[in-house]
Design a protein around this motif. Structure first.
Motif, PDB file in Angstrom:
ATOM      1  N   ASN A 131       0.795  -1.232   0.000  1.00  0.00           N
ATOM      2  CA  ASN A 131       0.000   0.000   0.000  1.00  0.00           C
ATOM      3  C   ASN A 131       0.827   1.283   0.000  1.00  0.00           C
ATOM      4  N   VAL A 132       2.008   1.241  -0.625  1.00  0.00           N
ATOM      5  CA  VAL A 132       2.801   2.449  -0.853  1.00  0.00           C
ATOM      6  C   VAL A 132       2.664   2.786  -2.333  1.00  0.00           C
ATOM      7  N   PHE A 133       2.218   4.007  -2.622  1.00  0.00           N
ATOM      8  CA  PHE A 133       2.017   4.436  -4.000  1.00  0.00           C
ATOM      9  C   PHE A 133       2.896   5.642  -4.291  1.00  0.00           C
ATOM     10  N   GLU A 134       3.528   5.631  -5.470  1.00  0.00           N
ATOM     11  CA  GLU A 134       4.397   6.728  -5.880  1.00  0.00           C
ATOM     12  C   GLU A 134       3.768   7.476  -7.045  1.00  0.00           C
ATOM     13  N   HIS A 135       3.900   8.791  -7.015  1.00  0.00           N
ATOM     14  CA  HIS A 135       3.427   9.673  -8.082  1.00  0.00           C
ATOM     15  C   HIS A 135       4.650  10.438  -8.580  1.00  0.00           C
ATOM     16  N   ILE A 136       4.851  10.469  -9.877  1.00  0.00           N
ATOM     17  CA  ILE A 136       5.995  11.157 -10.478  1.00  0.00           C
ATOM     18  C   ILE A 136       5.478  12.295 -11.350  1.00  0.00           C
ATOM     19  N   ILE A 137       6.076  13.475 -11.170  1.00  0.00           N
ATOM     20  CA  ILE A 137       5.782  14.627 -12.027  1.00  0.00           C
ATOM     21  C   ILE A 137       7.130  15.145 -12.520  1.00  0.00           C
ATOM     22  N   PHE A 145      10.964   5.445 -16.221  1.00  0.00           N
ATOM     23  CA  PHE A 145      10.764   4.730 -14.966  1.00  0.00           C
ATOM     24  C   PHE A 145      10.475   3.274 -15.298  1.00  0.00           C
ATOM     25  N   TYR A 146      10.914   2.397 -14.404  1.00  0.00           N
ATOM     26  CA  TYR A 146      10.790   0.956 -14.607  1.00  0.00           C
ATOM     27  C   TYR A 146       9.685   0.427 -13.718  1.00  0.00           C
ATOM     28  N   ILE A 147       8.711  -0.243 -14.341  1.00  0.00           N
ATOM     29  CA  ILE A 147       7.602  -0.846 -13.606  1.00  0.00           C
ATOM     30  C   ILE A 147       7.047  -1.976 -14.467  1.00  0.00           C
ATOM     31  N   ASP A 148       6.586  -3.024 -13.840  1.00  0.00           N
ATOM     32  CA  ASP A 148       6.008  -4.164 -14.567  1.00  0.00           C
ATOM     33  C   ASP A 148       6.952  -4.711 -15.643  1.00  0.00           C
ATOM     34  N   ASP A 149       8.241  -4.769 -15.309  1.00  0.00           N
ATOM     35  CA  ASP A 149       9.275  -5.321 -16.210  1.00  0.00           C
ATOM     36  C   ASP A 149       9.479  -4.523 -17.493  1.00  0.00           C
ATOM     37  N   GLY A 157       6.760  17.775 -17.900  1.00  0.00           N
ATOM     38  CA  GLY A 157       5.317  17.955 -17.983  1.00  0.00           C
ATOM     39  C   GLY A 157       4.528  16.657 -17.847  1.00  0.00           C
ATOM     40  N   ASP A 158       5.186  15.507 -18.038  1.00  0.00           N
ATOM     41  CA  ASP A 158       4.507  14.214 -17.913  1.00  0.00           C
ATOM     42  C   ASP A 158       4.381  13.824 -16.444  1.00  0.00           C
ATOM     43  N   SER A 159       3.377  12.988 -16.171  1.00  0.00           N
ATOM     44  CA  SER A 159       3.199  12.480 -14.810  1.00  0.00           C
ATOM     45  C   SER A 159       2.667  11.052 -14.877  1.00  0.00           C
ATOM     46  N   ALA A 178      17.735  15.217 -15.114  1.00  0.00           N
ATOM     47  CA  ALA A 178      16.274  15.081 -15.102  1.00  0.00           C
ATOM     48  C   ALA A 178      15.825  15.357 -13.673  1.00  0.00           C
ATOM     49  N   ILE A 179      14.844  16.222 -13.526  1.00  0.00           N
ATOM     50  CA  ILE A 179      14.349  16.590 -12.199  1.00  0.00           C
ATOM     51  C   ILE A 179      12.858  16.265 -12.146  1.00  0.00           C
ATOM     52  N   PHE A 180      12.459  15.582 -11.071  1.00  0.00           N
ATOM     53  CA  PHE A 180      11.037  15.247 -10.927  1.00  0.00           C
ATOM     54  C   PHE A 180      10.627  15.284  -9.470  1.00  0.00           C
ATOM     55  N   HIS A 181       9.344  15.506  -9.250  1.00  0.00           N
ATOM     56  CA  HIS A 181       8.769  15.391  -7.914  1.00  0.00           C
ATOM     57  C   HIS A 181       8.285  13.967  -7.744  1.00  0.00           C
ATOM     58  N   ASN A 182       8.544  13.415  -6.571  1.00  0.00           N
ATOM     59  CA  ASN A 182       8.101  12.075  -6.232  1.00  0.00           C
ATOM     60  C   ASN A 182       7.231  12.207  -4.982  1.00  0.00           C
ATOM     61  N   ILE A 183       5.924  12.005  -5.157  1.00  0.00           N
ATOM     62  CA  ILE A 183       4.979  12.085  -4.050  1.00  0.00           C
ATOM     63  C   ILE A 183       4.675  10.659  -3.633  1.00  0.00           C
TER      64      ILE A 183
END
Length: 187
Positions: A131-137, A145-149, A157-159, A178-183
């Motif tokens: 139950n930890v969720f990450e949001h990238i902006i 980003f690597y997810i699901d292989d 501008g992408d999120s 590359a700079i991004f916010h990770n919530i």
């Protein structure tokens, strides 16, 4: 605006926070190693200020204690709480650096970081707690980003958002940072 503090001696800072977390739980180094999956030797080195763990190791430690990552990246109340901190994990030009934007908020169970991936840097992360969720902006540059292989490309501008309870990662294959916010949300 709150005062910003740059943590200049990361090893001393991490040592204090790890000792404090262990004391709060009443854990020995053996118990800590069993709960975090990090060796007793490595934990001892961190507590003595002899070693600065990678972000992945910090995630393992934080997950074992059931604490947010920001617990180890910001000053704790014990040491006069500061609302922002910058931690650069290495002097290597192919590094990742993390700035805490918002410390973990226990009411809304969220924390926010600004992450800079320097050119040609890749960072892989072990699964976090359930139950930890990450949001990238993405603020600047291009990254993946690597997810699901699979690697998925993102540009300024992408999120996106995803469950952090699986292996995931970030990389910058370009010549500029590359700079991004990770919530991060802990539900």
């Amino acid at each position: 605006m709150p005062e910003t503090k740059i943590i200049t001696d990361v090893n001393v800072h991490l040592a204090k926070n790890l000792k404090y977390a262990r004391a709060q739980k009443g854990w020995s180094l053996d118990t800590c190693a069993k709960n975090t999956g990090v060796s007793k030797a490595m934990l001892g080195q961190i507590e003595r200020g002899e070693s600065s763990p990678t972000i992945s190791k910090l995630w393992q430690i934080a997950s074992g204690f059931q604490l947010p990552l920001s617990y180890f990246l910001t000053e704790q109340v014990l040491f006069d709480s500061i609302s922002e901190a910058v931690v650069n994990k290495t002097d290597n030009p192919k590094s990742i650096s993390i700035k805490t934007i918002f410390e973990f908020d226990a009411v809304i169970k969220m924390e926010t970081f600004e992450i800079t991936l320097n050119p040609h840097h890749e960072h892989m992360s072990e699964p976090h707690n359930k139950n930890v969720f990450e949001h990238i902006i993405v603020l600047q540059g291009e990254m993946a980003f690597y997810i699901d292989d699979h690697w998925k490309a993102l540009k300024a501008g992408d999120s996106t958002k995803f469950s952090g309870n699986q292996i995931h990662g970030y990389r910058n294959l370009h010549k500029t940072p590359a700079i991004f916010h990770n919530i991060i949300c802990y539900l």
